[in-house]
Design an enzyme around this catalytic site. Sequence first.
Site, PDB file in Angstrom:
ATOM      1  N   ASP A 143      -7.028   8.696   1.025  1.00  0.00           N
ATOM      2  CA  ASP A 143      -6.946   7.346   1.568  1.00  0.00           C
ATOM      3  C   ASP A 143      -7.285   7.300   3.053  1.00  0.00           C
ATOM      4  O   ASP A 143      -8.004   6.409   3.510  1.00  0.00           O
ATOM      5  CB  ASP A 143      -5.535   6.793   1.328  1.00  0.00           C
ATOM      6  CG  ASP A 143      -5.417   5.325   1.688  1.00  0.00           C
ATOM      7  OD1 ASP A 143      -5.519   4.480   0.792  1.00  0.00           O
ATOM      8  OD2 ASP A 143      -5.220   5.025   2.880  1.00  0.00           O
ATOM      9  N   ILE A 171      -5.750   1.801   0.372  1.00  0.00           N
ATOM     10  CA  ILE A 171      -6.977   1.926  -0.413  1.00  0.00           C
ATOM     11  C   ILE A 171      -6.649   2.468  -1.795  1.00  0.00           C
ATOM     12  O   ILE A 171      -7.163   1.991  -2.815  1.00  0.00           O
ATOM     13  CB  ILE A 171      -8.005   2.829   0.292  1.00  0.00           C
ATOM     14  CG1 ILE A 171      -8.234   2.396   1.743  1.00  0.00           C
ATOM     15  CG2 ILE A 171      -9.312   2.857  -0.489  1.00  0.00           C
ATOM     16  CD1 ILE A 171      -8.688   0.970   1.904  1.00  0.00           C
ATOM     17  N   ASP A 172      -5.764   3.457  -1.869  1.00  0.00           N
ATOM     18  CA  ASP A 172      -5.317   3.982  -3.161  1.00  0.00           C
ATOM     19  C   ASP A 172      -4.675   2.882  -4.000  1.00  0.00           C
ATOM     20  O   ASP A 172      -4.945   2.759  -5.203  1.00  0.00           O
ATOM     21  CB  ASP A 172      -4.295   5.103  -2.950  1.00  0.00           C
ATOM     22  CG  ASP A 172      -4.947   6.466  -2.763  1.00  0.00           C
ATOM     23  OD1 ASP A 172      -6.180   6.520  -2.603  1.00  0.00           O
ATOM     24  OD2 ASP A 172      -4.218   7.473  -2.773  1.00  0.00           O
ATOM     25  N   LEU A 173      -3.806   2.102  -3.374  1.00  0.00           N
ATOM     26  CA  LEU A 173      -3.094   1.065  -4.122  1.00  0.00           C
ATOM     27  C   LEU A 173      -4.032  -0.042  -4.584  1.00  0.00           C
ATOM     28  O   LEU A 173      -3.892  -0.575  -5.690  1.00  0.00           O
ATOM     29  CB  LEU A 173      -1.966   0.496  -3.264  1.00  0.00           C
ATOM     30  CG  LEU A 173      -0.839   1.486  -2.946  1.00  0.00           C
ATOM     31  CD1 LEU A 173       0.150   0.864  -1.966  1.00  0.00           C
ATOM     32  CD2 LEU A 173      -0.118   1.910  -4.215  1.00  0.00           C
TER      33      LEU A 173
END
Length: 361
Positions: A143, A171-173
């Site tokens: 991320d 960004i991951d979420l």
Amino acid sequence: MSSIAPLAGLKVLELATVLAGPAVGMFLAELGAKVIKIENQTTAGDVTRSWKLTTEDPNWAYSAYYCSVNWGKEILLMDLSLAENLAWLQEEIKTTDIVLANFKPESARRMGLDYTSLAKLNPQLIYGDITGYGPNDERPAFDMVLQAEAGFLYMTGEKDGAPVKMPVALIDLLAAHQLKEGILLALLQREKTGLGTKVSVSLYATALASLANQATNWLIAGKIPQRMGTLHPNIAPYGELLECSDGGQVVLAVGNDRQFQLLCKTLDLEALAQAPQYLDNKQRVLNRQELFLHLQAKAGKFNREELLQLLHQMGVPAGAVRTMPEVFGESAAQELLLNWALPDGTEVRSVRSVVFELGGE
């Protein structure tokens, strides 16, 4: 969320690690799916087990980070390089509805855990795949790197300060949300066709798609977004932090002229609302520094909760800058907590990922 479990009866095999993939697995588990999480036994499981704060027990098999996205799963440690374990997994695939994976593309093909291989075992399989930069790019992606590559890091921080990362792996979420949407559409498509499919998302594409107005500020207006702290490039006073008499802070999110007039009325600054340099949003953006000084002078006479209550009563969008203890001291936040036990029996708490309601009036 509603007690209805719309995905009850679905079986999910989670082969993903870290945050994005496991967040999707937890989402599916919260909606009633049976989620079996396979972790690499040779590395002592998901790498996030070792991502511990200094206040955590170094001998504990898990971490607070790990607990954030692994509620409701059956957790198995396996070495998939062993033929018998790989054979077991391939047999499980035949009765699985959804696989979640974030292998490097070549690694997936080498182990026979890519979509093409698994679809031969189960044509109804939905394969949720997360990569860093797409199927033809083997670069490792975290991320932090994506925040930099997609421009978030450059934009974040104080005006004259260094770049600052977002405090959660956003960004991951966001990639997890993209994959959830794709998987739900794939389930709908399977109802119509009887066939599964591959759903792919990359962290890079997710990050770019999430730039929203900051992207179009450049693409349309030719404005390169700069670091502004909490301030908004298009709106004022929006993001201004007001310091209160007790040291607490209140942030404003005034989005139109009517709200600005109400703000001025609340702070006994009604003449300010009629001043030419603050009459509309364009003028307020141009003169936001001078405007802030007027607002701060009045706000500093109130304590935080007193000011916040007055602003809310007047319908002015504003919020307190709260610490985690303050956040989870609120009854509304308490209602979103999950209380559960890890395989070793340890009782932990985490926050729901499903917060929408199904049904009701």
